[in-house]
Design a protein around this motif. Structure first.
Motif, PDB file in Angstrom:
ATOM      1  N   MET A   1       0.831  -1.188   0.000  1.00 47.88           N
ATOM      2  CA  MET A   1       0.000   0.000   0.000  1.00 47.88           C
ATOM      3  C   MET A   1       0.877   1.253   0.000  1.00 47.88           C
ATOM      4  N   ALA A   2       1.938   1.261   0.780  1.00 49.54           N
ATOM      5  CA  ALA A   2       2.808   2.427   0.837  1.00 49.54           C
ATOM      6  C   ALA A   2       3.515   2.639  -0.490  1.00 49.54           C
ATOM      7  N   ILE A   3       3.933   1.560  -1.143  1.00 46.92           N
ATOM      8  CA  ILE A   3       4.614   1.684  -2.426  1.00 46.92           C
ATOM      9  C   ILE A   3       3.676   2.291  -3.464  1.00 46.92           C
ATOM     10  N   ALA A   4       2.420   1.881  -3.471  1.00 44.12           N
ATOM     11  CA  ALA A   4       1.450   2.449  -4.408  1.00 44.12           C
ATOM     12  C   ALA A   4       1.270   3.937  -4.148  1.00 44.12           C
ATOM     13  N   ALA A   5       1.217   4.330  -2.875  1.00 48.77           N
ATOM     14  CA  ALA A   5       1.086   5.751  -2.534  1.00 48.77           C
ATOM     15  C   ALA A   5       2.314   6.522  -2.987  1.00 48.77           C
ATOM     16  N   LEU A   6       3.479   5.954  -2.796  1.00 47.62           N
ATOM     17  CA  LEU A   6       4.706   6.626  -3.228  1.00 47.62           C
ATOM     18  C   LEU A   6       4.739   6.771  -4.747  1.00 47.62           C
ATOM     19  N   ARG A   7       4.329   5.739  -5.462  1.00 46.13           N
ATOM     20  CA  ARG A   7       4.294   5.822  -6.934  1.00 46.13           C
ATOM     21  C   ARG A   7       3.345   6.928  -7.387  1.00 46.13           C
ATOM     22  N   THR A   8       2.206   7.040  -6.712  1.00 50.67           N
ATOM     23  CA  THR A   8       1.252   8.100  -7.046  1.00 50.67           C
ATOM     24  C   THR A   8       1.882   9.469  -6.833  1.00 50.67           C
ATOM     25  N   LEU A   9       2.566   9.635  -5.714  1.00 52.92           N
ATOM     26  CA  LEU A   9       3.205  10.919  -5.418  1.00 52.92           C
ATOM     27  C   LEU A   9       4.308  11.236  -6.414  1.00 52.92           C
ATOM     28  N   VAL A  10       5.048  10.224  -6.847  1.00 54.70           N
ATOM     29  CA  VAL A  10       6.069  10.431  -7.878  1.00 54.70           C
ATOM     30  C   VAL A  10       5.395  10.886  -9.162  1.00 54.70           C
ATOM     31  N   GLY A  11       4.300  10.212  -9.541  1.00 49.10           N
ATOM     32  CA  GLY A  11       3.563  10.575 -10.752  1.00 49.10           C
ATOM     33  C   GLY A  11       3.002  11.983 -10.712  1.00 49.10           C
ATOM     34  N   GLU A  12       2.676  12.458  -9.514  1.00 51.69           N
ATOM     35  CA  GLU A  12       2.144  13.812  -9.356  1.00 51.69           C
ATOM     36  C   GLU A  12       3.248  14.853  -9.270  1.00 51.69           C
TER      37      GLU A  12
ATOM     38  N   LEU B   1      -2.156  15.346   4.355  1.00 54.02           N
ATOM     39  CA  LEU B   1      -2.156  13.908   4.638  1.00 54.02           C
ATOM     40  C   LEU B   1      -1.051  13.221   3.852  1.00 54.02           C
ATOM     41  N   ARG B   2      -0.883  13.600   2.596  1.00 54.92           N
ATOM     42  CA  ARG B   2       0.204  13.023   1.803  1.00 54.92           C
ATOM     43  C   ARG B   2       1.551  13.291   2.447  1.00 54.92           C
ATOM     44  N   GLY B   3       1.730  14.491   2.963  1.00 50.16           N
ATOM     45  CA  GLY B   3       2.986  14.824   3.640  1.00 50.16           C
ATOM     46  C   GLY B   3       3.207  13.949   4.862  1.00 50.16           C
ATOM     47  N   GLN B   4       2.148  13.676   5.604  1.00 49.51           N
ATOM     48  CA  GLN B   4       2.251  12.800   6.767  1.00 49.51           C
ATOM     49  C   GLN B   4       2.593  11.371   6.353  1.00 49.51           C
ATOM     50  N   VAL B   5       1.996  10.910   5.260  1.00 50.63           N
ATOM     51  CA  VAL B   5       2.304   9.569   4.755  1.00 50.63           C
ATOM     52  C   VAL B   5       3.781   9.482   4.380  1.00 50.63           C
ATOM     53  N   MET B   6       4.276  10.504   3.722  1.00 48.65           N
ATOM     54  CA  MET B   6       5.687  10.518   3.327  1.00 48.65           C
ATOM     55  C   MET B   6       6.598  10.532   4.547  1.00 48.65           C
ATOM     56  N   SER B   7       6.242  11.309   5.523  1.00 51.28           N
ATOM     57  CA  SER B   7       7.039  11.382   6.746  1.00 51.28           C
ATOM     58  C   SER B   7       7.065  10.031   7.452  1.00 51.28           C
ATOM     59  N   LEU B   8       5.921   9.374   7.504  1.00 48.05           N
ATOM     60  CA  LEU B   8       5.838   8.048   8.119  1.00 48.05           C
ATOM     61  C   LEU B   8       6.681   7.039   7.341  1.00 48.05           C
ATOM     62  N   ALA B   9       6.575   7.068   6.027  1.00 48.77           N
ATOM     63  CA  ALA B   9       7.354   6.134   5.200  1.00 48.77           C
ATOM     64  C   ALA B   9       8.854   6.360   5.396  1.00 48.77           C
ATOM     65  N   HIS B  10       9.246   7.609   5.482  1.00 53.06           N
ATOM     66  CA  HIS B  10      10.661   7.935   5.680  1.00 53.06           C
ATOM     67  C   HIS B  10      11.153   7.396   7.024  1.00 53.06           C
ATOM     68  N   ALA B  11      10.384   7.598   8.073  1.00 55.76           N
ATOM     69  CA  ALA B  11      10.782   7.113   9.396  1.00 55.76           C
ATOM     70  C   ALA B  11      10.838   5.587   9.416  1.00 55.76           C
ATOM     71  N   ALA B  12       9.862   4.940   8.794  1.00 55.93           N
ATOM     72  CA  ALA B  12       9.851   3.475   8.755  1.00 55.93           C
ATOM     73  C   ALA B  12      11.059   2.947   7.987  1.00 55.93           C
ATOM     74  N   ARG B  13      11.391   3.605   6.907  1.00 52.44           N
ATOM     75  CA  ARG B  13      12.560   3.201   6.117  1.00 52.44           C
ATOM     76  C   ARG B  13      13.834   3.325   6.934  1.00 52.44           C
TER      77      ARG B  13
END
Length: 104
Positions: free
Chosen positions: A1-12, A56-68
């Motif tokens: 799910m996170a990868i799909a969100a990241l791909r969407t953000l890259v596309g945008e 919300l997208r910014g929060q998702v990115m921040s969460l993904a970064h911390a998890a990584r």
């Protein structure tokens, strides 16, 4: 799910991907930083009137970064705790969607 969100953000155009020593890193673009704070002056339909989604997208990115970071450098116990935290967060988000579905 996170990868799909990241791909969407890259596309945008809000996030860009870099490979560093075989590790894929995602970083915010200038547009992503502006959208994440909701402080842009641009007339893009993506950011105009869409501050809640952008925040919300910014929060998702921040969460993904911390998890990584935990996945790469955390102790085994830290990685276990991070996995549980992410699973709990996903369950809570699913509960929000269920509540909204039941209310609507």
């Amino acid at each position: 799910m996170a990868i799909a969100a990241l791909r969407t953000l890259v596309g945008e155009g809000l996030v860009e991907v870099h490979d560093e020593e075989g590790v894929r890193l995602f970083t915010l673009t200038e547009s992503g930083r502006t959208a994440g704070t909701g402080t842009g002056t641009g007339s893009s339909s993506r950011t105009t009137g869409a501050a809640p989604d952008a925040a919300l997208r910014g929060q998702v990115m921040s969460l993904a970064h911390a998890a990584r970071r935990v996945a790469r450098t955390g102790s085994p116990d830290g990685r276990r705790r991070a996995g549980k935290t992410l699973a709990d967060a996903r369950e809570r988000l699913e509960d929000i969607l269920k509540d909204q579905h039941n209310a609507g």
